[in-house]
Motif scaffolding. Structure first.
Motif: not given
Length: 450
Positions: A205-228
């Protein structure tokens, strides 16, 4: 095809120009930088452009690359694709940013490109944030585009129709970059896990939430992953609540680029159309609570006013626009109340899609009819030749006619009279229907067809 030495050196120089002072060595580069595609075939989320049958793929295969404007939201690969084009063509490559460049910079780039052109090599000039250039600066590209000195590739997050000169747009093809969908973002996360050699410490569920937080932005999803990864202790796995605390972003109630978003906006629109103010207000609040941009909702309300109500209550469009202006003035959270007021007004207003239907029918007729000349009696005749040709001959000024109505035909003669607008027997359109019926009767009488 392989990038030229001049392309490589130019790209490296530009990379140095925008490098962050004191940046970490390549082994500690951000994920988004490390995972940049090495070829166009590796680009994700833009198959309509870079896939096997994509527009850009076909351009390269044909050996002819025209000027292009890349239009799309942040993090969709515009800059990456532009850089990769240099590696798959035999053009020299230069890159500038409209944020950091002025007239003097453009002159230098053009002079360098002309020198290359004299030796038989074209330049692919990538201009990031091209909409930031003013009209005169945009016009300066036209001569070097027309004589083949450069192939322009501009990138913008703004609508080119509003932000770029018509002359520039007429010489370049606009290619739309789409926000990454969930599958594309998931693919980026899988590549990140492969690169780091460890799984992302999130439950499903958290993984799906992370994808949602990125809001379609590929750079954002990788940045969020690094923070995790930075925040996780050994063997720790975050759930959605913990993820929100780690990245300091709210988990969306729905993903604004996926089905949940479109389901709720559809429910809001249909509730207004169905004259149910309670349901409409509920879905409006659902979207507010999900973090939807209130101005997006304001735009949808304005659209509903024209599409669902229109002339049944002309005040509906005024109310919807006033609500948008009130939100602009008040901001959040006070401005949301004005949008709620407009939502209730639209839901309780009489409904008619007569203008919407008429518009579509008139547009079909306009496209099918071609460039038909209006009847000469309604065309001005500012010259003697035009008068001799019969322009304005027989025109009757309506204000001088009985009932301020001449009854003349205004359609092209080759087309004949058409009826597009059929007002409903609801709201203000009942009065409009009576007027039209009265004018139609007079038209028949005064044309001798009654």
């Amino acid at each position: 095809m392989v990038a030229s030495a001049s392309a490589r050196s130019s790209g490296e120089a530009m990379s140095d120009l925008f490098a962050t002072p004191g940046a970490a060595p390549s082994g500690h580069r951000p994920l988004a930088d490390r995972l940049r595609p090495a070829t166009l075939a590796e680009v994700t989320g833009q198959l309509h452009l870079t896939g096997e049958d994509g527009v850009i793929t076909r351009m390269i295969a044909s050996g002819s690359l025209g000027s292009m404007i890349f239009w799309g939201p942040p993090g969709t690969g515009k800059t990456t694709v532009a850089r990769l084009l240099a590696g798959e063509t035999d053009l020299a490559f230069d890159q500038i940013s409209a944020i950091f460049s002025g007239v003097a910079d453009l002159k230098k780039v053009f002079e360098t490109a002309r020198a290359r052109r004299m030796s038989g090599r074209q330049t692919l000039l990538f201009v990031d944030e091209i909409h930031r250039f003013n009209r005169a600066q945009q016009d300066s590209f036209l001569p070097v585009m027309e004589d083949g000195t450069i192939v322009l590739v501009g990138a913008t997050t703004e609508n080119p129709s509003f932000e770029l000169n018509a002359a520039l747009l007429s010489r370049a093809r606009v290619l739309t970059f789409k926000s990454h969908d969930q599958d594309s973002l998931e693919n980026l996360l899988l590549r990140a896990e492969e690169d780091t050699g460890k799984p992302l410490p999130l439950d499903a569920d958290a993984r799906l939430s992370l994808l949602g937080m990125a809001d379609g932005d590929g750079r954002a999803v990788l940045t969020l992953a690094e923070e995790v990864w930075r925040a996780a202790r050994q063997d720790e796995v975050f759930d959605t609540e913990a993820l929100v605390k780690v990245v300091q972003r709210r988990a969306p109630v729905y993903d604004k680029s996926q089905d949940g978003h479109y389901n709720l906006i559809s429910a809001l629109h249909k509730s207004v159309r169905g004259s149910d103010p309670d349901a409409a207000l509920y879905y409006l609040c659902r979207m507010f609570d999900a973090g939807e941009d209130p101005l997006f909702l304001a735009r949808r309300l304005v659209r509903m006013a024209s599409e669902e109500i229109a002339m049944a209550d002309p005040q509906a469009l005024v109310i919807a626009n006033a609500a948008k202006d009130a939100y602009d003035f008040l901001g959040s959270p006070e401005g949301e109340l004005a949008l709620a007021q407009a939502c209730v007004y639209l839901a309780t207003a009489p409904k008619s899609n007569s203008v919407y239907v008429a518009y579509k029918a008139a547009m079909r007729a306009a496209k099918q009819g071609g460039s038909l000349l209006p009847p000469k009696h309604i065309l001005n005749a500012p010259t003697k030749l035009m008068k001799a040709e019969g322009y304005n001959e027989g025109y009757r000024y309506d204000h001088d006619e009985p009932d301020a109505f001449s009854g003349q035909d205004y359609f092209p003669e080759a087309m004949g009279r058409k009826t597009f607008y059929d007002p409903a027997e609801r709201g203000f359109e009942r009065d409009i229907r009576k007027r039209l019926e009265f004018w139609n009767r007079l038209r028949k009488e005064r044309s001798g067809k009654g």
